[in-house]
Design an enzyme around this catalytic site. Structure first.
Site, PDB file in Angstrom:
ATOM      1  N   GLY A  11      -7.031  36.278  26.098  1.00  0.00           N
ATOM      2  CA  GLY A  11      -8.129  37.168  26.458  1.00  0.00           C
ATOM      3  C   GLY A  11      -8.514  37.067  27.919  1.00  0.00           C
ATOM      4  NE  ARG A  39      -6.916  41.172  24.600  1.00  0.00           N
ATOM      5  CZ  ARG A  39      -8.085  40.611  24.662  1.00  0.00           C
ATOM      6  NH1 ARG A  39      -8.348  39.571  23.940  1.00  0.00           N
ATOM      7  NH2 ARG A  39      -9.015  41.087  25.445  1.00  0.00           N
ATOM      8  N   PRO A  92     -17.533  34.475  18.735  1.00  0.00           N
ATOM      9  CG  PRO A  92     -17.084  36.149  17.178  1.00  0.00           C
ATOM     10  CD  PRO A  92     -16.468  34.966  17.848  1.00  0.00           C
ATOM     11  CD  GLU A 163     -15.408  39.406  31.755  1.00  0.00           C
ATOM     12  OE1 GLU A 163     -15.473  40.640  31.784  1.00  0.00           O
ATOM     13  OE2 GLU A 163     -15.665  38.726  30.754  1.00  0.00           O
ATOM     14  CB  CYS A 274     -20.662  33.944  28.800  1.00  0.00           C
ATOM     15  SG  CYS A 274     -18.921  33.599  28.526  1.00  0.00           S
ATOM     16  CE  LYS A 337     -18.785  40.259  36.670  1.00  0.00           C
ATOM     17  NZ  LYS A 337     -18.910  38.884  37.095  1.00  0.00           N
TER      18      LYS A 337
HETATM   19  C1  UDX Z   1     -13.425  33.837  24.651  1.00  0.00           C
HETATM   20  C2  UDX Z   1     -14.876  33.797  24.215  1.00  0.00           C
HETATM   21  O1  UDX Z   1     -15.379  35.107  24.096  1.00  0.00           O
HETATM   22  C3  UDX Z   1     -15.700  33.009  25.183  1.00  0.00           C
HETATM   23  O2  UDX Z   1     -16.969  32.836  24.697  1.00  0.00           O
HETATM   24  C4  UDX Z   1     -15.099  31.676  25.329  1.00  0.00           C
HETATM   25  O3  UDX Z   1     -15.828  30.936  26.246  1.00  0.00           O
HETATM   26  C5  UDX Z   1     -13.665  31.757  25.703  1.00  0.00           C
HETATM   27  O4  UDX Z   1     -12.957  32.558  24.820  1.00  0.00           O
HETATM   28  P1  UDX Z   1     -12.447  35.723  26.101  1.00  0.00           P
HETATM   29  O5  UDX Z   1     -11.141  35.233  26.617  1.00  0.00           O
HETATM   30  O6  UDX Z   1     -13.256  36.603  26.982  1.00  0.00           O
HETATM   31  O7  UDX Z   1     -13.380  34.517  25.851  1.00  0.00           O
HETATM   32  O8  UDX Z   1     -12.288  36.347  24.645  1.00  0.00           O
HETATM   33  P2  UDX Z   1     -11.311  37.471  24.161  1.00  0.00           P
HETATM   34  O9  UDX Z   1     -10.948  38.361  25.291  1.00  0.00           O
HETATM   35  O10 UDX Z   1     -11.907  38.028  22.924  1.00  0.00           O
HETATM   36  O11 UDX Z   1      -9.979  36.665  23.801  1.00  0.00           O
HETATM   37  C6  UDX Z   1      -9.790  35.849  22.716  1.00  0.00           C
HETATM   38  C7  UDX Z   1      -8.377  36.076  22.199  1.00  0.00           C
HETATM   39  O12 UDX Z   1      -8.100  35.124  21.169  1.00  0.00           O
HETATM   40  C8  UDX Z   1      -8.122  37.449  21.589  1.00  0.00           C
HETATM   41  O13 UDX Z   1      -7.071  38.088  22.264  1.00  0.00           O
HETATM   42  C9  UDX Z   1      -7.785  37.147  20.136  1.00  0.00           C
HETATM   43  O14 UDX Z   1      -6.821  38.027  19.605  1.00  0.00           O
HETATM   44  C10 UDX Z   1      -7.260  35.739  20.221  1.00  0.00           C
HETATM   45  N1  UDX Z   1      -7.332  35.005  18.956  1.00  0.00           N
HETATM   46  C11 UDX Z   1      -8.476  34.982  18.235  1.00  0.00           C
HETATM   47  C12 UDX Z   1      -6.202  34.327  18.490  1.00  0.00           C
HETATM   48  O15 UDX Z   1      -5.147  34.361  19.117  1.00  0.00           O
HETATM   49  N2  UDX Z   1      -6.285  33.636  17.316  1.00  0.00           N
HETATM   50  C13 UDX Z   1      -7.418  33.613  16.563  1.00  0.00           C
HETATM   51  O16 UDX Z   1      -7.440  32.977  15.508  1.00  0.00           O
HETATM   52  C14 UDX Z   1      -8.552  34.304  17.051  1.00  0.00           C
HETATM   53  C1  UDX Z   2     -20.841  34.400  33.674  1.00  0.00           C
HETATM   54  C2  UDX Z   2     -20.918  33.157  34.564  1.00  0.00           C
HETATM   55  O1  UDX Z   2     -21.229  33.535  35.908  1.00  0.00           O
HETATM   56  C3  UDX Z   2     -19.632  32.379  34.513  1.00  0.00           C
HETATM   57  O2  UDX Z   2     -19.737  31.182  35.276  1.00  0.00           O
HETATM   58  C4  UDX Z   2     -19.317  32.043  33.062  1.00  0.00           C
HETATM   59  O3  UDX Z   2     -18.105  31.353  32.943  1.00  0.00           O
HETATM   60  C5  UDX Z   2     -19.269  33.317  32.227  1.00  0.00           C
HETATM   61  O4  UDX Z   2     -20.490  34.029  32.351  1.00  0.00           O
HETATM   62  P1  UDX Z   2     -19.849  36.847  33.903  1.00  0.00           P
HETATM   63  O5  UDX Z   2     -20.526  37.135  32.616  1.00  0.00           O
HETATM   64  O6  UDX Z   2     -18.437  37.269  34.061  1.00  0.00           O
HETATM   65  O7  UDX Z   2     -19.892  35.285  34.228  1.00  0.00           O
HETATM   66  O8  UDX Z   2     -20.677  37.591  35.049  1.00  0.00           O
HETATM   67  P2  UDX Z   2     -21.844  37.249  36.070  1.00  0.00           P
HETATM   68  O9  UDX Z   2     -21.400  37.638  37.409  1.00  0.00           O
HETATM   69  O10 UDX Z   2     -22.368  35.888  35.913  1.00  0.00           O
HETATM   70  O11 UDX Z   2     -22.947  38.319  35.653  1.00  0.00           O
HETATM   71  C6  UDX Z   2     -23.575  38.319  34.376  1.00  0.00           C
HETATM   72  C7  UDX Z   2     -24.566  39.442  34.274  1.00  0.00           C
HETATM   73  O12 UDX Z   2     -25.724  39.192  35.072  1.00  0.00           O
HETATM   74  C8  UDX Z   2     -24.040  40.797  34.749  1.00  0.00           C
HETATM   75  O13 UDX Z   2     -24.463  41.787  33.848  1.00  0.00           O
HETATM   76  C9  UDX Z   2     -24.666  40.979  36.109  1.00  0.00           C
HETATM   77  O14 UDX Z   2     -24.799  42.323  36.478  1.00  0.00           O
HETATM   78  C10 UDX Z   2     -26.003  40.303  35.901  1.00  0.00           C
HETATM   79  N1  UDX Z   2     -26.619  39.818  37.143  1.00  0.00           N
HETATM   80  C11 UDX Z   2     -26.031  38.810  37.862  1.00  0.00           C
HETATM   81  C12 UDX Z   2     -27.822  40.364  37.592  1.00  0.00           C
HETATM   82  O15 UDX Z   2     -28.379  41.272  36.951  1.00  0.00           O
HETATM   83  N2  UDX Z   2     -28.387  39.875  38.736  1.00  0.00           N
HETATM   84  C13 UDX Z   2     -27.815  38.886  39.477  1.00  0.00           C
HETATM   85  O16 UDX Z   2     -28.392  38.500  40.506  1.00  0.00           O
HETATM   86  C14 UDX Z   2     -26.583  38.340  39.025  1.00  0.00           C
END
Ligand code: UDX
Ligand code: UDX
Length: 454
Positions: A11, A39, A92, A163, A274, A337
């Site tokens: 992911g 994927r 989740p 991200e 997150c 964002k």
């Molecule tokens: C995920 C979580 O959302 C986040 O909170 C955590 O910190 C790190 O893992 P992310 O990589 O953003 O982050 O999630 P996602 O894009 O949904 O990817 C997870 C992947 O795991 C999916 O592609 C899903 O298909 C895969 N998966 C899930 C497996 O391969 N095996 C499983 O049993 C379940």
């Molecule tokens: C966050 C953390 O930054 C990262 O360290 C962790 O591993 C995953 O969660 P991410 O969710 O990708 O990362 O985005 P981030 O840039 O932190 O922004 C989160 C949200 O806060 C966004 O919706 C952004 O628009 C909002 N934001 C951020 C504000 O509204 N104001 C700010 O000043 C900063």
């Protein structure tokens, strides 16, 4: 010989992290596996149409895919071949039973642990990448090591990448955190993972702790960041009421080095996979340890965030003469964002639904997130007459009563706003929830302008 690495979960976390680890460790084989065939096919696509959009990612994947980075659905084969197993499957918020709406759903994590155990043909280091509640590693260690033929050492190596800047965050991290058992085997395992990162991260930035500290740090760091966004948004409401300007307030506050200038941008509230999940997790943990006041404190961060989106709709309602029914509103931006196509927990989704309930005709435009937007809102699309999607922002704004800018895409300030104004119904309103447009220029074109915190 350097150990091979497998990552389960291709992911937003697993894909970019493994691509960078492979690039920086050319002598290790890195395999990313996932149960989702589509994927994996996208990660392997000949024209590099990767399943996630992340600036710079495609260049790294181009460099290492097929050399020492591989994407596969063969979890069994990969686990057999690799001694270091990263786990980045999704966790989740649980929607049923105990802890529903707050705790993390750990079923994928547990199922993955059992799979690793079944397929292993030797000792393994298991590295948690997914954000998990404190003490999950200990639970996983019991599952893995109960009547096991081999030894499994579970470490926590939380990912702090954001991200949109994932590749930069991975290449130049503030810190890398590796938590592990503080016994001989645990310390040796920690050291093995330190070596993976030390190929490019200065050693003083690789911090090691016990497992529980590492797990809790991830939740606490995200909760602090989310709390800053909610705090500045709480100040923004007060600015609107008093005539103060939140950007001025934030600039001056941020000049105090104890406060710092980052994460002080008022806006539509935080989204992303997150923040909400991790704060809810913290709330649940506090409650389960009887720390009710602390739980309530962190709940406030979420409440404030939800309130911010409701306030956007209330202010629109008021500014549009207390009726929104049948008016056309263009939402500029659906990603949570800029620089990502990700729409998980996006404030734009909440605002779209609230507007839909007011019988608004909504058009959503976004440079990267429309496929996700279509999927997220599939339940309310209907015949498309009240909810449409449009790639071209100029077309989206045609005949609209208001444009609501929701995502801070760099593209938006550079649009021809005079052209947009001319094509809209009058009086034409812009609600810039990110304060990223030139307010005076918009006003001189003829727009009525709303901002957050001013
Ligand atoms: C995920 C979580 O959302 C986040 O909170 C955590 O910190 C790190 O893992 P992310 O990589 O953003 O982050 O999630 P996602 O894009 O949904 O990817 C997870 C992947 O795991 C999916 O592609 C899903 O298909 C895969 N998966 C899930 C497996 O391969 N095996 C499983 O049993 C379940
Ligand atoms: C966050 C953390 O930054 C990262 O360290 C962790 O591993 C995953 O969660 P991410 O969710 O990708 O990362 O985005 P981030 O840039 O932190 O922004 C989160 C949200 O806060 C966004 O919706 C952004 O628009 C909002 N934001 C951020 C504000 O509204 N104001 C700010 O000043 C900063």
């Amino acid at each position: 010989m350097n150990k091979n690495i497998v990552c389960i979960g291709a992911g937003y976390i697993g894909g970019p992290t493994m691509a960078v680890i492979a690039k920086m460790n050319p002598d290790r084989k890195v395999i990313v596996v996932d149960i989702n065939k589509d994927r994996i096919a996208a990660w392997n696509s000949p024209d590099y149409a990767l399943p996630i959009y992340e600036p710079g990612l495609v260049d790294v994947v181009r460099e290492v895919r097929g050399k020492n980075l591989f994407f596969s659905t063969d979890i069994e084969g990969a686990v057999k071949e690799c001694d270091i197993v990263f786990v980045g499957v999704n966790t989740p918020t649980k929607m049923f039973g105990r802890g529903a709406g707050r705790a993390s759903d750990l079923q994928f994590w547990e199922a993955t642990a059992r799979e690793i155990k079944n397929y292993a043909e030797g000792d393994k280091i298991i590295v948690e990448k997914s954000t998990l509640p404190v003490r999950t590693a200990a639970a996983m260690e019991s599952i893995l090591n109960d009547h096991a033929k081999f030894r499994f050492t579970v470490l926590s190596n939380p990912e702090f990448l954001a991200e949109g800047t994932a590749i930069k965050d991975l290449l130049e991290p503030d810190r890398v955190l590796i938590g592990g058992p503080q016994d001989e085997v645990g310390l040796a395992a920690i050291n093995e993972i330190v070596e993976v990162y030390a190929t490019w991260v200065p050693r003083e930035r690789i911090l090691t702790t016990n497992v529980w500290s590492a797990e809790l740090t991830k939740l606490a760091a995200n909760a602090f960041l989310a709390q800053r966004v909610s705090s500045i948004n709480a100040i923004a409401g007060l600015c609107e009421a008093t005539g103060a300007d939140v950007e001025e307030v934030a600039r001056v506050m941020g000049a105090d080095h104890r406060i710092g200038s980052k994460f002080l941008k008022a806006g539509p509230g935080f989204g992303g996979s997150c923040f909400k999940k991790d704060v809810l997790n913290l709330v649940y943990l506090c409650e389960s340890f009887g720390l009710h006041t602390a739980a309530e404190y962190w709940s406030g961060v979420i409440k404030m965030n939800e309130h911010q989106q409701e306030r956007i709709v209330s202010r629109l309602f008021k500014a549009m003469f207390n009726t929104l029914a049948n008016k056309k509103i263009a939402l500029f931006g659906f990603a949570f964002k800029a620089d990502t196509g990700d729409t998980r927990e996006t404030p734009s989704g909440t605002v779209a639904r609230l507007l839909y309930d007011e019988h608004v005709r909504i058009v959503i435009t976004d440079p990267k997130a429309l496929p996700n937007a279509r999927r997220d809102l599939a339940d309310i699309v209907g015949d498309g007459s009240r909810l449409a999607f449009e790639d071209d922002p100029y077309k989206a704004a045609e005949d609209a009563d208001a444009v609501v800018l929701m995502t801070d895409w760099r593209l938006y300030p550079s649009l021809d706003w005079k052209r947009i104004y001319d094509s809209m119904r009058k009086p034409a309103l812009v609600f810039d929830t990110r304060n990223c447009l030139d307010r005076d220029a918009l006003k001189s074109i003829g727009f009525r302008v709303l901002n957050v915190g001013k």
